[in-house]
Design a protein around this motif. Structure first.
Motif, short mmCIF file in Angstrom:
data_model
loop_
_atom_site.label_atom_id
_atom_site.label_comp_id
_atom_site.label_asym_id
_atom_site.label_seq_id
_atom_site.Cartn_x
_atom_site.Cartn_y
_atom_site.Cartn_z
N PRO A 284 0.83 -1.21 0.00
CA PRO A 284 0.00 0.00 0.00
C PRO A 284 0.86 1.26 0.00
CG PRO A 284 0.11 -0.92 2.20
CD PRO A 284 0.83 -1.89 1.30
N PHE A 285 0.19 2.35 -0.10
CA PHE A 285 0.88 3.64 -0.06
C PHE A 285 1.41 3.88 1.35
CE2 PHE A 285 0.88 8.32 0.28
CZ PHE A 285 1.69 8.62 -0.80
N GLU A 286 2.68 4.25 1.43
CA GLU A 286 3.33 4.43 2.73
C GLU A 286 3.73 5.90 2.88
OE1 GLU A 286 6.59 1.74 2.79
OE2 GLU A 286 5.32 -0.05 2.58
N PRO A 287 3.06 6.65 3.77
CA PRO A 287 3.40 8.07 3.97
C PRO A 287 4.79 8.22 4.59
CG PRO A 287 1.21 7.58 4.81
CD PRO A 287 1.87 6.26 4.53
N VAL A 288 5.48 9.26 4.18
CA VAL A 288 6.79 9.58 4.75
C VAL A 288 6.86 11.10 4.95
CG1 VAL A 288 7.95 7.60 3.67
CG2 VAL A 288 7.84 9.76 2.44
N GLY A 289 7.79 11.51 5.76
CA GLY A 289 8.01 12.94 5.92
C GLY A 289 7.00 13.61 6.84
N GLU A 290 7.08 14.90 6.86
CA GLU A 290 6.26 15.72 7.75
C GLU A 290 4.89 16.02 7.13
OE1 GLU A 290 7.13 16.67 10.79
OE2 GLU A 290 9.11 15.74 10.65
N GLU A 291 3.92 16.34 8.00
CA GLU A 291 2.61 16.79 7.52
C GLU A 291 2.77 18.19 6.92
OE1 GLU A 291 -0.15 16.64 10.75
OE2 GLU A 291 -0.38 14.46 10.64
N THR A 292 1.95 18.45 5.91
CA THR A 292 1.97 19.76 5.27
C THR A 292 0.54 20.15 4.90
OG1 THR A 292 2.99 21.06 3.50
CG2 THR A 292 2.34 18.81 2.96
N PHE A 293 0.34 21.42 4.57
CA PHE A 293 -1.00 21.92 4.23
C PHE A 293 -1.08 22.14 2.72
CE2 PHE A 293 -0.30 23.07 8.61
CZ PHE A 293 -1.53 22.95 9.22
N TYR A 294 -2.22 21.70 2.15
CA TYR A 294 -2.48 21.99 0.74
C TYR A 294 -3.88 22.62 0.66
CZ TYR A 294 1.37 19.66 -1.76
OH TYR A 294 2.59 19.33 -2.29
N PRO A 295 -3.99 23.78 0.03
CA PRO A 295 -5.34 24.32 -0.19
C PRO A 295 -6.05 23.52 -1.27
CG PRO A 295 -3.70 25.73 -1.22
CD PRO A 295 -2.95 24.67 -0.49
N VAL A 296 -7.36 23.40 -1.13
CA VAL A 296 -8.15 22.66 -2.10
C VAL A 296 -9.27 23.57 -2.60
CG1 VAL A 296 -9.57 21.59 -0.30
CG2 VAL A 296 -9.49 20.54 -2.56
N SER A 297 -9.51 23.57 -3.90
CA SER A 297 -10.51 24.44 -4.51
C SER A 297 -11.92 24.01 -4.11
CB SER A 297 -10.36 24.41 -6.03
OG SER A 297 -11.43 25.08 -6.65
N GLU A 298 -12.81 25.01 -3.99
CA GLU A 298 -14.22 24.72 -3.70
C GLU A 298 -14.85 23.92 -4.84
OE1 GLU A 298 -16.21 25.32 -1.19
OE2 GLU A 298 -15.02 26.61 0.10
N THR A 299 -14.30 24.09 -6.03
CA THR A 299 -14.88 23.42 -7.20
C THR A 299 -13.98 22.26 -7.68
OG1 THR A 299 -13.82 25.02 -8.67
CG2 THR A 299 -16.08 25.50 -7.92
N ALA A 300 -13.15 21.78 -6.81
CA ALA A 300 -12.24 20.69 -7.21
C ALA A 300 -13.05 19.45 -7.62
CB ALA A 300 -11.31 20.36 -6.07
N LYS A 301 -12.51 18.74 -8.61
CA LYS A 301 -13.14 17.47 -9.05
C LYS A 301 -12.63 16.37 -8.12
CE LYS A 301 -13.51 18.85 -13.87
NZ LYS A 301 -13.12 18.57 -15.27
N ILE A 302 -13.49 15.92 -7.23
CA ILE A 302 -13.09 14.92 -6.23
C ILE A 302 -13.87 13.63 -6.50
CG2 ILE A 302 -12.97 14.37 -3.78
CD1 ILE A 302 -12.96 17.40 -3.24
N THR A 303 -13.15 12.52 -6.51
CA THR A 303 -13.77 11.20 -6.68
C THR A 303 -13.43 10.37 -5.44
OG1 THR A 303 -13.47 11.31 -9.08
CG2 THR A 303 -13.91 9.14 -8.13
N ALA A 304 -14.47 9.79 -4.83
CA ALA A 304 -14.27 9.01 -3.60
C ALA A 304 -14.72 7.57 -3.80
CB ALA A 304 -15.04 9.64 -2.46
N THR A 305 -14.10 6.67 -3.06
CA THR A 305 -14.48 5.24 -3.03
C THR A 305 -14.64 4.85 -1.57
OG1 THR A 305 -12.22 4.38 -2.93
CG2 THR A 305 -13.08 4.86 -5.11
#
Length: 197
Positions: A125-146
């Motif tokens: 699986p995907f293995e996170p590394v490094g420090e947490e960081t902030f990313y802004p996300v657009s109000e109109t972003a195309k988001i797909t969830a499962t």
């Protein structure tokens, strides 16, 4: 005178007897071979002598012919062994387009996601590394969830930024992997959840 005649007759008879005996002896001598007395009689003509005839060779046993080797029993062919798996190096390069999303925060009056970059295992699986960081996300972003955001979805279904923010608020620190894209302003405009079983 008579006695003289008798003697003459007896002498004549004796001579005749001698002659008869001599004739009989001569007949036996003619049949007998000449040679010293006691010599062995010659063998019959045509019969080879034992000394002059080479001994007949003893019949030899026929050479034993070698038996051909028994045909090999056909063995069941085994399937070829699978090729060994390549050595797995877990130090994969950081994925340039995948992040693990942990939380949502409305800092600065806009939507921000708290994320970590990471790498995919080998395999794994995907293995996170490094420090947490902030990313802004657009109000109109195309988001797909499962799943697990949408439990019954495996292929993915569009949701809004508010729906994602609401789920992250109630389920913090899950670290779900998402593929993302930043627009020219450095804001996430595409976010696609990576399905994890």
């Amino acid at each position: 005178m008579g006695a003289v005649r008798v003697r003459a007759a007896l002498a004549a008879l004796a001579m005749c007897g001698a002659l008869v005996l001599t004739a009989c002896r001569n007949g036996d001598d003619a049949a007998a071979p000449e040679g010293p007395p006691g010599a062995a009689a010659p063998s019959a003509p045509g019969a080879p002598s034992a000394a002059g005839t080479p001994a007949a060779p003893a019949p030899s046993k026929p050479a034993t012919t070698a038996k051909p080797p028994a045909p090999a029993t056909p063995t069941e062919k085994k399937p070829p062994a699978p090729a060994p798996a390549p050595a797995c190096d877990h130090k994969m390069p950081i994925s340039p387009d995948t992040i693990a999303v942990y939380r949502y925060t409305p800092e600065g009056g806009s939507h921000h996601l708290i994320v970590r970059h990471g790498e995919f295992g080998c395999p794994g699986p995907f293995e996170p590394v490094g420090e947490e960081t902030f990313y802004p996300v657009s109000e109109t972003a195309k988001i797909t969830a499962t799943a697990p955001i949408l439990p019954s979805e495996a292929k993915g279904k569009p949701i809004s930024t508010d729906e994602l923010a609401s789920w992250l608020t109630t389920h913090p620190d899950k670290g779900l992997p998402f593929r993302y894209h930043l627009n020219a302003a450095g804001v996430i405009d595409t976010l696609e959840e990576v399905y994890v079983k």
